[in-house]
Design a protein around this motif. Structure first.
Motif: not given
Length: 307
Positions: A145-150, A283-287, A292-294
């Motif tokens: 979800h966060a990746a698609h937001e970005r 590596r971050t969403c717009p908010h 991700m974590i690595q």
């Protein structure tokens, strides 16, 4: 006919017949009083978890069997080709410039020069929420979800600074009632709403007529999305102009993005990760939340006590 040892022959035939009869007859199982061990007791809720996982497993196995869902992902603009300019003839007496080698761009650097992502290999999906991927630096667990937001956010911002945000016209214009207390606020920000893809016009009193929405919201409940955005305008009263538009874009992207709990096929996961690699800030969403974590190879080795 007489046999030299008739008794021995009779005994052999009798034994063979008895064995044939025993083998062809299924004898019932006899319980000799030994108690049958009871199955191990399951902890409370174990059966529900097993049945829930079985249903999700079937959904995962069937993902993509009926065609792929089209994901609205960010496609970066094509690189501008540099036209070939014919060189001027070089005089034999002129000094040749020294050849300068330009290093090839690294895939670990983002388009803006910031830290990006290396090429990743998708391994699978966990909990219908996280994508597992492998890279040269170890293991990546990606929040879908966060990746698609970005991805959606960078697509929106590219459209805003380009040909404009793509819109989807409504066959039947939507009448939106916001209440007298918010009607003035909505009317004040019609230009910002238009900049992010909403074509809205006053319709008298507290009513507004919605003629189009951003194309990424096609199929969504436009009325509910707009209600959330109107309440967002109340919370962001101090923002104006581009700052407010950027905030509205984030609201739209959050609503239009893939949700947690959505099963993705292999093709969809690979495409999402590929598009994330192309983002400027993957590596971050717009908010500001991490996408991700690595876990590095060294961390994995230490966790398994291989070092």
């Amino acid at each position: 006919m007489r046999f030299q040892d008739a008794r021995r022959i009779f005994s052999a035939v009798q034994k063979a017949v008895r064995q044939a009869i025993v083998q062809s007859t299924s004898a019932p199982h006899l319980s000799l009083g030994t108690p049958t061990p009871a199955p191990p007791a399951q902890e409370p809720g174990a059966q529900e978890r097993l049945s829930g996982w079985a249903a999700r497993r079937d959904q995962i196995l069937q993902a993509g069997a009926h065609g792929q869902q089209a994901l609205d992902l960010y496609t970066p603009p094509p690189e501008t080709e540099v036209p070939l300019v014919p060189r001027a003839p070089v005089s034999p007496t002129s000094a040749l410039p020294e050849a300068v080698e330009h290093p090839a761009p690294s895939r670990t650097m983002g388009p803006s020069g910031g830290q990006g992502l290396p090429p990743l290999r998708v391994v699978g999906q966990v909990g219908a929420t996280y994508i597992v991927a492998e890279g040269p630096e170890g293991l990546y667990l990606i929040d879908q979800h966060a990746a698609h937001e970005r991805i959606m956010y960078e697509k929106f911002m590219a459209q805003r600074h380009g040909s404009g945000v793509a819109r989807q016209g409504l066959l039947d214009p939507l009448t939106l009632h916001v209440g007298d207390a918010l009607a003035g606020l909505v009317a004040q920000h019609l230009d910002e709403l238009a900049a992010v893809g909403f074509e809205i016009e006053p319709f008298g009193g507290d009513a507004f007529l919605v003629r189009s929405v951003p194309s990424v919201l096609a199929g969504q409940d436009a009325a509910r999305v707009l209600e959330e955005i109107v309440h967002g305008l109340v919370e962001e009263r101090d923002l104006v102009g581009e700052e407010l538009e950027a905030r509205l874009v984030k609201m739209v992207c959050k609503r239009a993005s893939i949700k947690a709990g959505q099963v993705l096929s292999d093709i969809e996961m690979k495409e999402l990760v590929r598009q994330l690699e192309a983002c400027q800030s993957p590596r971050t969403c717009p908010h500001g939340r991490p996408t991700m974590i690595q876990l590095s190879s060294g961390e994995l080795e230490r966790a398994f006590k291989r070092t």
